[in-house]
Design an enzyme around this catalytic site. Sequence first.
Site, PDB file in Angstrom:
ATOM      1  N   SER A 107      -1.362   9.986 -19.518  1.00  0.00           N
ATOM      2  CA  SER A 107      -1.146  10.702 -20.776  1.00  0.00           C
ATOM      3  C   SER A 107       0.321  11.087 -20.851  1.00  0.00           C
ATOM      4  O   SER A 107       0.831  11.744 -19.944  1.00  0.00           O
ATOM      5  CB  SER A 107      -2.033  11.946 -20.830  1.00  0.00           C
ATOM      6  OG  SER A 107      -1.778  12.708 -21.995  1.00  0.00           O
ATOM      7  N   ARG A 126       0.820  -1.217   0.000  1.00  0.00           N
ATOM      8  CA  ARG A 126       0.000   0.000   0.000  1.00  0.00           C
ATOM      9  C   ARG A 126       0.857   1.273   0.000  1.00  0.00           C
ATOM     10  O   ARG A 126       0.408   2.322   0.453  1.00  0.00           O
ATOM     11  CB  ARG A 126      -0.925  -0.009   1.221  1.00  0.00           C
ATOM     12  CG  ARG A 126      -1.833  -1.224   1.275  1.00  0.00           C
ATOM     13  CD  ARG A 126      -2.649  -1.255   2.553  1.00  0.00           C
ATOM     14  NE  ARG A 126      -3.470  -2.459   2.625  1.00  0.00           N
ATOM     15  CZ  ARG A 126      -4.283  -2.764   3.632  1.00  0.00           C
ATOM     16  NH1 ARG A 126      -4.388  -1.922   4.662  1.00  0.00           N
ATOM     17  NH2 ARG A 126      -4.988  -3.880   3.625  1.00  0.00           N
ATOM     18  N   CYS A 186      -1.265  14.244 -15.394  1.00  0.00           N
ATOM     19  CA  CYS A 186      -0.825  13.287 -16.416  1.00  0.00           C
ATOM     20  C   CYS A 186      -0.111  12.119 -15.740  1.00  0.00           C
ATOM     21  O   CYS A 186      -0.408  10.960 -16.004  1.00  0.00           O
ATOM     22  CB  CYS A 186       0.093  13.962 -17.424  1.00  0.00           C
ATOM     23  SG  CYS A 186      -0.718  15.227 -18.407  1.00  0.00           S
ATOM     24  N   ASP A 213       3.235  12.756 -23.214  1.00  0.00           N
ATOM     25  CA  ASP A 213       3.796  13.517 -24.334  1.00  0.00           C
ATOM     26  C   ASP A 213       5.249  13.070 -24.472  1.00  0.00           C
ATOM     27  O   ASP A 213       6.126  13.517 -23.740  1.00  0.00           O
ATOM     28  CB  ASP A 213       3.685  15.008 -24.022  1.00  0.00           C
ATOM     29  CG  ASP A 213       4.379  15.907 -25.037  1.00  0.00           C
ATOM     30  OD1 ASP A 213       5.051  15.395 -25.952  1.00  0.00           O
ATOM     31  OD2 ASP A 213       4.262  17.140 -24.894  1.00  0.00           O
ATOM     32  N   ILE A 239       3.076  10.859 -29.630  1.00  0.00           N
ATOM     33  CA  ILE A 239       3.935  11.871 -30.238  1.00  0.00           C
ATOM     34  C   ILE A 239       3.018  12.831 -30.988  1.00  0.00           C
ATOM     35  O   ILE A 239       2.223  12.403 -31.836  1.00  0.00           O
ATOM     36  CB  ILE A 239       4.945  11.248 -31.213  1.00  0.00           C
ATOM     37  CG1 ILE A 239       5.888  10.286 -30.482  1.00  0.00           C
ATOM     38  CG2 ILE A 239       5.749  12.343 -31.922  1.00  0.00           C
ATOM     39  CD1 ILE A 239       6.768   9.467 -31.413  1.00  0.00           C
TER      40      ILE A 239
END
Length: 264
Positions: free
Chosen positions: A167, A127, A146, A169, A208
Site C-alpha cells: 500500500s 534468500r 505497508c 500513499d 493518491i
Amino acid sequence: MKVYHDLMRHVLEQGHKKEDRTGTGTLSVFGYQMRFDLSEGFPLLTTKKVHLKSIIHELLWFLQGSTNIAYLKENGVTIWDEWADAEGNLGPVYGYQWRNWPKPDGGHIDQISEVIAAIKRNPDSRRLIVSAWNVADVDKMKLPPCHAFFQFYVADGKLSCQLYQRSADIFLGVPFNIASYALLTMMVAQVCDLKLGDFVHTLGDAHIYLNHLEQVKEQLSREPYPLPVMRINPEVKDIFAFRFEDFTLENYQSHPAIKAPVAV
C-alpha cells in the site's frame, strides 16, 4: 526525481477511483515499479522539502526492534502518533518483525542480523530477504506493514535492494519510503564492504488520496533540483551502531514543503 513525478502523473491520468479504509477515497493503480541508481545521488525529493530527520530516526527505531514511540517522541518525530495507543505502543510492527520474528518454540529470529550474515557468507544467495508481514501478528498491529518485504541482491560488488510495498500513499508516504530504504541499502552496503547498486521500489496499490490532488498538481508544476549527496560515517561497521549524527546530507536544495492531511 523524474521517476517519482512520472508515477504521480500516471496515477492522475490512469488511476481508478476507489474507496479505502480511511473513508477518504483514492485514485489508484495496481502494480508500479521505480528504480533509483544510488551511485547517482541520494533519492530525496527536491520538488518539496522532505523531513529527513524523521526518516533517519524512524529507520534507527526500526533497527532497534522497538514498537513503542517513546524514542521517536524524544527526538521530535511525530509520524507514528496517530496510530499509537495511550502508552505509545503499536503492537508487533516493523521493528519487532525485523529483529524478533517469533518462532513456534518460543524463540525469535533477528532477520536483520541474519540477512547481513548471509550477504557476507553467500552474496549470490536468492534468500537475502526480510519480511515484516507476519500473518499471525497482523491483527495485533495498530497499522499492518505497508512496506512489507525487501530483498537484497549482490552483483559486481554492488548491493541492490528491492522493496515490495503493498500500500503506497504516493504524496505523503512514498517519498519517506524511498529515502528510508535507500539509506538502509547504503548502511548495509557499508557494513558488508560493498558498493552501491540500485534501489528498486515495487508498489502494489499505489494511490493518491482525493484530498491530496491539488498538492500533487502543485508539486508537478515544480522543476526538480539535482539530487543531494548522503555521507555516512565510514567508521561504523555494525548495522546496530549507527546514530543520527553518523549521517550528513550535502547539497540539498528543495522547493518549500507542501502540507497535506494524513489519512488515518
